[in-house]
Enzyme design. Structure first.
Site, PDB file in Angstrom:
ATOM      1  N   HIS A   1      -2.013   2.961   6.704  1.00 23.88           N
ATOM      2  CA  HIS A   1      -3.030   1.938   7.001  1.00 23.88           C
ATOM      3  C   HIS A   1      -4.400   2.585   6.934  1.00 23.88           C
ATOM      4  CE1 HIS A   1      -5.503  -0.823   9.315  1.00 23.88           C
ATOM      5  NE2 HIS A   1      -5.657   0.095  10.236  1.00 23.88           N
TER       6      HIS A   1
ATOM      7  N   ARG B   1       0.863  -1.193   0.000  1.00 22.93           N
ATOM      8  CA  ARG B   1       0.000   0.000   0.000  1.00 22.93           C
ATOM      9  C   ARG B   1       0.883   1.220   0.000  1.00 22.93           C
ATOM     10  NH1 ARG B   1       0.317   1.292   5.611  1.00 22.93           N
ATOM     11  NH2 ARG B   1       0.040  -0.565   6.898  1.00 22.93           N
TER      12      ARG B   1
ATOM     13  N   TYR C   1       7.233   3.947  10.181  1.00 25.75           N
ATOM     14  CA  TYR C   1       7.576   2.526  10.186  1.00 25.75           C
ATOM     15  C   TYR C   1       8.049   1.968   8.854  1.00 25.75           C
ATOM     16  CZ  TYR C   1       2.585   2.420   8.800  1.00 25.75           C
ATOM     17  OH  TYR C   1       1.374   2.635   8.188  1.00 25.75           O
TER      18      TYR C   1
END
Lengths: 368, 326
Positions: free
Chosen positions: A265, A261, A274
């Site tokens: 999220h 992606r 991250y």
């Protein structure tokens, strides 16, 4: 001492299936069902999904939408997993990131916008479109896919039900229970797992030690396949095989779509915390939409002006859907109470009247 | 008319439902050739076969989730959870999906299914086999909840639950499965959900209860009559949701005194909700505070201490005395 098992070599046992390379050239001849018209339609849908997904991110930032889960980068999985299904006879059981697949199945964009704007009416798929509402609890919906396919099988129908999950979705028990039930009862469920490498911030190295998700199919004695999730032609090909298997009584298939992606999220996290920028860029170089565009252009079937017209038309369609969604009224008080049961219980009717009376005193009954 | 035990009445209801509607399927553990651990599904596999009496892998979330998918796609599953405590592994499917599917999809998808749960204690079982689950689900809108106390109601309520368009949690008093026989009509009949039964008329106090403790309350009522001449009205709620508020409030207004009896832990339970409803609708009719008889706020004890936990007629009689002599 490192213990070597057969499945330490999972990547060799489950090689990534690929049809179209990043430069837009084919690795193998296309099967008959992937005609030029189909490819153009698939391309058009991927562009539409990218445009609306990006638009929703903006709407959320502007405060015009609630928390949104984007799939940009995963369009090949979204379109390829749903494109070959029969909306009125097959089923999909999506997660919050599979609204693209829902749209491909036949759920209007307005519904998807209303869902993320906070209106349950958005989850009401049109009649004849078996797209289940988005399921947020992880992996739970895989069991619903098993049951829906199972019901069809018991009636002698060739129902196919696709349950969606991500890499994190392979950790809860429901994932394993779903694969096991589908295996034991040999039902026509397809588990379409988009491995986008991160469950919010948690990398796949913290979800599982095995080198692939697909190899888990071995333990359940079902078909498993790993596919390049940036190659829509490969996704369509493995879905075609899985659907044929399901319809012909060959049982379930576990598909691992290896993808990424591009965005967060959801709109509530920042992937820079991250993920390295280089990793994102590495995947963007394998973009599923650009890949198919290169192929279509190389075939002489798709010009730059065709492409510009398509993106422009998609933006207009999305703008129209946004305008329609924003013009819709807030849900009524009746809706809050009237859909829990086929007939509201006396208790619910009392509570509804209580709220209506309060609103009438407070604001003149504007939302009655 | 045949005299059946409660478990035989359940078996009979399932058979009638399955003969009548080919979309009714049973899922659970050991429900096939074994007929269920309590024999609720005894011999049903002989008549309906393994595609409709489905022995599942030992995974409650698995068969609850699969049953939801079946219900959404046109079947009417009746799920047997082997014991109350084992509903916990399926809790996510019940709380996050089963109860919400109609609401979430604005009526586009529905989940007509029944979850049968042998409930409560009194059979000297191992841990996790004697739980009061009604309080787990009281706060989950979207589930109907039913609790029969006798064979006639068990059959009629189960048939009504199976025919209901919404999910029903059907709590069976396992202690009563073979406790006594009663006349049960052959063939099809229903007892509507949402209707309480006045099982003993009286004017001195109202006792509200369900399931096994209808019998505890009746025993206490006889003692109260014999010892004090008090006539207690005992109401078997039968259905916790929908709840027959009219019958409850009508009786409390008539008697002016109320005792609620259930086996669940005391805090935050269905008994508390009954007291709150009496407070909402009949406070000015009360001659005394409502008394409650319940379990204690401890885990259901092992079998040697079960009798200390489960309400008995003596504790109900004490509560009757409290409201009568306030």
């Amino acid at each position: 001492m490192k213990v070597e098992t057969a499945l330490t070599r999972g990547e060799q046992l489950f090689p990534v299936r690929r049809v179209l390379q990043a430069d837009g050239t084919l690795l193998e001849p296309l099967p008959d069902f992937l005609s030029h018209d189909v490819l153009k339609d698939v391309y058009r849908k991927m562009v539409f999904l990218r445009v609306y997904d990006q638009r929703c991110l903006n709407l959320q930032r502007q405060g015009r939408m609630g928390t949104f889960a984007p799939f940009s980068g995963q369009e090949a999985s979204q379109v390829g997993s749903a494109y070959l299904l029969r909306p009125d006879r097959d089923w999909i059981f999506p997660t919050y990131r599979d609204h693209g697949a829902m749209h491909v199945m036949g759920v209007p964009l307005v519904n998807i916008l209303r869902y993320f704007m906070g209106d349950e009416q958005g989850s009401r798929a049109p009649e004849g479109v078996n797209a289940f509402p988005i399921s947020i609890p992880i992996a739970t919906q895989l069991l619903h896919a098993v049951g829906a396919a199972w019901a069809g099988k018991l009636r002698g129908e060739d129902t196919v039900a696709v349950g969606y999950a991500g890499d994190g979705g392979t950790s809860p028990g429901d994932f394993h229970e779903a694969l096991n039930f589908a295996s034991v009862f040999n039902v026509g469920a397809i588990f379409f797992i988009q491995n986008n490498r991160y469950a919010i911030s948690t990398p796949i190295s913290r979800q599982f030690k095995a080198p692939t998700i697909a190899q888990r199919a071995l333990a359940y004695d079902i078909a498993g396949v790993r596919v390049d999730g940036q190659d829509v032609l490969a996704v369509l090909t493995v879905m075609h095989e899985a659907i044929e298997r399901a319809r012909s009584g060959g049982g379930p298939t576990l598909i691992e779509s290896v993808t990424f992606r591009y965005g967060p999220h959801t709109t509530s996290d920042d992937p820079k915390r991250y993920r390295a920028q280089e990793e994102l860029e590495e995947w963007q170089a394998k973009d599923p939409i650009e890949r198919l565009r290169r192929y279509l252009a190389a075939q002489g079937n798709w010009s730059d002006s065709d492409d510009e017209a398509l993106w422009s038309a998609a933006r207009e369609q999305v703008a129209a859907a946004v305008a329609e969604a924003e013009a819709m009224p807030r849900p009524s008080v009746d809706e809050l109470f009237d859909y829990l049961y086929a007939e509201p219980t006396p208790n619910l009717l009392r509570q509804k009247e209580e709220l209506k009376a309060y609103l009438a005193r407070k604001e003149g009954g504007a939302r009655g | 008319m045949a005299k059946l035990t409660l478990i035989q009445a359940i078996n009979d209801a399932l058979r009638v439902a399955m003969r009548q509607d080919s979309s009714v399927v049973l899922l659970g553990e050991d429900i096939g050739i074994n007929g269920g651990v309590f024999r609720a599904t005894d011999k049903l596999i002989d008549e309906f076969g393994p595609d409709r009496v489905i022995d599942c892998p030992l995974a409650e979330s698995g068969f609850m989730g699969a049953a939801i998918g079946m219900a959404v796609n046109g079947l009417k599953p009746v799920v047997e959870v082997q014991f109350d405590g084992f509903l916990a592994p399926a809790h996510e499917q019940v709380a996050n999906h089963l109860s919400r599917i109609r609401h979430r999809s604005r009526g586009r998808f529905t989940c007509p299914m029944v979850v049968r749960v042998p409930s409560w204690g009194g059979i000297k079982a191992l841990e996790h086999h004697s739980e009061s689950i009604e309080n787990w689900y009281l706060n989950i809108p979207g589930l109907k909840m039913v609790a029969p106390s006798n064979p006639y109601d068990a059959k009629g309520l189960l048939l009504a639950a199976i025919e209901d368009p919404d999910p029903v949690l059907f709590m069976e008093p396992k202690r009563l499965y073979r406790a006594f026989r009663a006349e049960v009509p052959e063939g099809h009949y229903t007892v509507p959900l949402g209707q309480a039964a006045v099982v003993r008329e009286g004017s001195d106090m109202t006792v509200l209860t369900y399931g096994v403790h209808v019998h505890t309350a009746l025993e206490a009522a006889e003692q109260a009559a014999a010892q004090h001449g008090w006539q207690a009205e005992v109401i078997d709620l039968r259905s916790l949701n929908p709840l027959d508020l009219d019958t409850i409030i009508g009786s409390v207004k008539k008697t002016g005194r109320a005792v609620v009896v259930s086996e669940a832990p005391r805090t935050g339970g269905f008994h508390s909700e009954l007291i709150a409803l009496i407070n909402d609708h009949a406070l000015e009719y009360l001659e005394a505070p409502v008394a409650r008889v319940s379990g204690f706020d401890v885990p259901m004890p092992y079998l040697l201490s079960e009798d200390l936990y489960i309400p008995d007629a003596g504790r109900v009689l004490d509560a009757m005395q409290a409201v009568r002599t306030y």
